[in-house]
Design an enzyme around this catalytic site. Structure first.
Site, PDB file in Angstrom:
ATOM      1  N   GLU A  76       0.813  -1.214   0.000  1.00  0.00           N
ATOM      2  CA  GLU A  76       0.000   0.000   0.000  1.00  0.00           C
ATOM      3  C   GLU A  76       0.847   1.265   0.000  1.00  0.00           C
ATOM      4  O   GLU A  76       0.525   2.255  -0.655  1.00  0.00           O
ATOM      5  CB  GLU A  76      -0.964   0.011   1.191  1.00  0.00           C
ATOM      6  CG  GLU A  76      -2.135  -0.957   1.068  1.00  0.00           C
ATOM      7  CD  GLU A  76      -1.760  -2.408   1.353  1.00  0.00           C
ATOM      8  OE1 GLU A  76      -0.690  -2.646   1.955  1.00  0.00           O
ATOM      9  OE2 GLU A  76      -2.534  -3.312   0.973  1.00  0.00           O
ATOM     10  N   HIS A 135     -10.693  -4.374   7.942  1.00  0.00           N
ATOM     11  CA  HIS A 135     -11.277  -4.179   6.617  1.00  0.00           C
ATOM     12  C   HIS A 135     -12.370  -3.109   6.676  1.00  0.00           C
ATOM     13  O   HIS A 135     -12.507  -2.310   5.769  1.00  0.00           O
ATOM     14  CB  HIS A 135     -11.919  -5.478   6.105  1.00  0.00           C
ATOM     15  CG  HIS A 135     -10.947  -6.502   5.609  1.00  0.00           C
ATOM     16  ND1 HIS A 135      -9.992  -7.068   6.408  1.00  0.00           N
ATOM     17  CD2 HIS A 135     -10.794  -7.058   4.373  1.00  0.00           C
ATOM     18  CE1 HIS A 135      -9.290  -7.941   5.688  1.00  0.00           C
ATOM     19  NE2 HIS A 135      -9.750  -7.943   4.454  1.00  0.00           N
TER      20      HIS A 135
END
Lengths: 325, 360
Positions: free
Chosen positions: A60, A129
């Site tokens: 990321e 998440h």
């Protein structure tokens, strides 16, 4: 017009901007051949080629860093963070770098980057998440933070975000992806960033929400109606910057306010909004402004999710508290 | 039978052209530089050494702010930059201001950067660079992005980024190189291994024997270079640049060097972590001394020539400080105006407040 789910509206917006501007580039984990884990980029690589819609290695921080570099080279990157809980891995690239590029360079450089990411509870994901982390983003000057609550806004806001010459964090509530369809124009249109929408007019109490909490608030308003309470519902749509004009007009009309967020109570968007309301409209208030939020724990393990997440009954309860104050 | 790989570091023997006496030890690697270019390179090294000395003095007088000394690293900094073309893009760390200056950043703006004025970062059109990265490693993932962008645009240019030995421990170091490698992007990653990350010695950063071998894991070219030998640094960078623009992907260059001064001028005391012996060992390898010897032997450099550069540098530094002094003071309202293309309502309100304050 076509009937679209929110995820279809998002894909439609991405396709629209890939067509409109050859500098638009979509990348992230699994967004290429696979079309994204939620199929948000379904078919886009086939249509626009691997140079414009592509998979990255799984990291990321580098996805964010690469967006900075591509922006510097004049591209309009639309990176995807696969789930927004992974944002901790890319915090420096977003808050330390992207958000500051214009400022740091004295206005000589800019970062027209739209970071898309799914988030939101109710779909029983593993940890990290579903967390509502918009508050972290909203605290960073230089960013705009957008959270659509329906397919129509999702398309219009995403097109605006991609065209914006400053970085926009665009958060997509997973529960809303396929929960309902609505009419969405097939042609291009924009919804202005930084403008809230009055979803339902009312006179007794204002419910302010965003994301999935807009639906919960609408449902709460219907229930309140049964007891002759007229609730106005505002969908913020953008949590940074907040549209105070729309909020304050409603506060002045109803004098009673509940702010609803799926995020935990501590710090956050609701707390900020309430400060603004009391600083600017205290003499119009008939009761303290109250909040409906999740409790101050880490996002619930999925077996407790339904209880942990705020729902329409919590909103009705809090609205009655404000009304009976 | 051994089941693990050993001896990787043996493939990363230090590349050198000039030894510390200025003698050519690797004739066939000598770069193709004209006499004028050789002299220009020496000019830049002398100039930058003077700039460092003056910057330290100005900092002590309170006339400069944040400053990270550069003496000792001239070959690593200027040898890499000398191999670049104007269209190449530099992503520097905070010690890499000299590369920006020789890439076109006016000196007075470098001083304004040091003083904490944003005009220091308003690079003129055509100076292809970002301002120095403060977060160690952030520039490395960004370099992968700039390089990929150049590739997509079909440019014959490279993105070059700088960090130090400490920077190689950051996750972003690996991620940036790995992305650039995976996309075969034209990037050059320079690690100026000056032996200390502030106070932490190189041996404590990693068990890897060389930093250059970190290229192996991501499948890109890696080379360890004598970072006190400007010709070796130049040649390695020139090669890396050629490979990059030919589509052969990125290169990691480790330069073995030393910073003579403190980490920054904000109170670091190198005597707490380095010995005088170590300092003098490295000073014997000084990049200016050995290149001067080389040029003198070729009849290309003299004391007179050197004094001319020193005088010119002092003159220009003085003028640049004057120019920095004369630059309008920064205002909070300027900062507010630089946050977004179009100010949101909160900042519009705050802009009025600060304009009012500033008008008094």
């Amino acid at each position: 017009m076509a009937q679209m789910t929110m995820i279809q509206a998002i894909t439609d917006a991405l396709r629209t901007e890939l067509k409109n501007d050859e500098n638009v580039m979509i990348f992230g984990e699994d967004v290429g051949k696979n079309g994204g884990v939620f199929r948000a980029t379904e078919g886009l690589q086939a249509e626009f080629g691997e140079e414009r819609v592509f998979d990255t290695p799984l990291a990321e921080s580098a996805i964010g860093g690469m967006a900075v570099g591509l922006a510097v080279e004049g591209f309009r990157p639309v990176p995807e963070i696969q789930f927004f809980g992974f944002v901790y891995e890319v915090m420096d690239a977003i808050s330390g770098q992207l958000a500051r590029l214009r400022y740091r360079s004295g206005g000589t450089q800019s970062a027209p980057v739209t970071i898309r990411a799914p988030f939101g509870g109710g779909v029983h994901t593993p940890e990290l998440h579903a967390d509502s982390l918009e508050g972290l983003m909203a605290q960073q000057p230089g960013l705009k933070v957008v959270i659509p609550s329906n397919p129509y806004d999702a398309k219009g806001l995403l097109i605006s975000a991609i065209r914006d010459n400053d970085p926009v964090v665009y958060l997509e509530h997973m529960k809303l992806y396929r929960s309902f369809r609505e009419e969405v124009p097939e042609e291009e249109y924009t919804v202005e960033i930084g403008k809230a929408a009055v979803k339902r007019e009312g006179t007794d109490v204002t419910l302010i929400a965003y994301g999935a909490m807009v639906q919960a608030s609408m449902k709460a308003a219907e229930e309140l109606e049964k007891n002759n309470v007229s609730a106005e519902v505002i969908d913020l749509r953008t949590v940074s910057p907040i549209d105070l004009d729309t909020v304050l007009a409603s506060v002045k009309k109803t004098g009673r306010v509940v702010v609803v967020q799926e995020a935990q109570r501590q710090a956050g968007v609701a707390a900020h909004l309430i400060s603004e309301i009391q600083e600017r409209a205290i003499l119009h208030l008939d009761a303290p402004v109250m909040r409906v939020t999740a409790p101050d724990t880490v996002f619930a393990f999925s077996q407790a999710e339904e209880v942990w997440l705020p729902n329409h009954s919590d909103i009705v309860e809090k609205a009655n508290e404000v009304i009976n104050f | 039978m051994k089941r693990t790989l050993e001896g990787i570091e043996d493939q990363f023997e230090m590349f050198q052209i000039l030894n510390e006496d200025g003698e050519v030890v690797n004739e066939e690697a000598l770069p193709d530089l004209s006499d004028e270019e050789l002299k220009e390179l020496m000019h830049r090294m002398v100039y930058t050494r003077i700039l460092d000395q003056r910057s330290i003095a100005l900092n002590r007088q309170g006339r400069l702010g944040f400053y990270a000394p550069t003496a000792g690293q001239e070959a690593s900094q200027l040898g890499t930059q000398f191999a670049l073309e104007k269209e190449d893009f530099i992503l520097p760390g905070y010690r890499d201001v000299p590369q920006l200056i020789w890439h076109g950043l006016p000196l007075y703006q470098a001083f304004l950067f040091s003083r904490g004025h944003f005009h220091g970062n308003q690079f003129p059109e055509g100076v292809n660079a970002l301002s120095p990265a403060i977060i160690i490693g952030a520039q490395i993932t960004q370099a992968a992005g700039v390089a990929l962008g150049m590739k997509r645009r079909g440019k014959k240019a490279v993105a070059i980024t700088y960090t130090g030995d400490g920077g190689t421990s950051q996750g972003d170091f690996y991620e940036g190189m790995n992305f650039a490698g995976a996309f075969e992007a034209p990037a050059i990653f320079v690690v100026q291994n000056n032996q200390f990350a502030i106070s932490v010695p190189r041996e404590k950063q990693t068990k890897a024997k060389t930093l250059a071998q970190k290229a192996v894991a991501v499948g890109i070219n890696g080379i360890q270079v004598d970072g006190m030998d400007v010709l070796a640094v130049y040649a390695a960078t020139k090669d890396a640049r050629e490979r990059a623009i030919n589509g052969e992907g990125p290169t990691l260059i480790e330069t073995l060097t030393y910073r003579y001064g403190p980490h920054t001028m904000a109170g670091d005391d190198p005597t707490r972590y380095r010995t005088e012996d170590m300092d003098s060992e490295w000073e014997k390898q000084d990049p200016l001394v050995r290149f001067r010897k080389y040029l003198e032997a070729k009849g290309l450099w003299s004391e007179e020539e050197e004094n001319k550069v020193i005088d010119q540098a002092k003159e220009e530094i003085k003028a640049a400080i004057k120019q920095a002094d004369a630059h309008p003071k920064m205002k909070v309202s300027d900062l507010i105006n630089n946050m977004y293309e179009v100010l949101p309502s909160n900042l519009k309100e705050q802009l009025e407040v600060y304009k009012e304050k500033e008008s008094k």
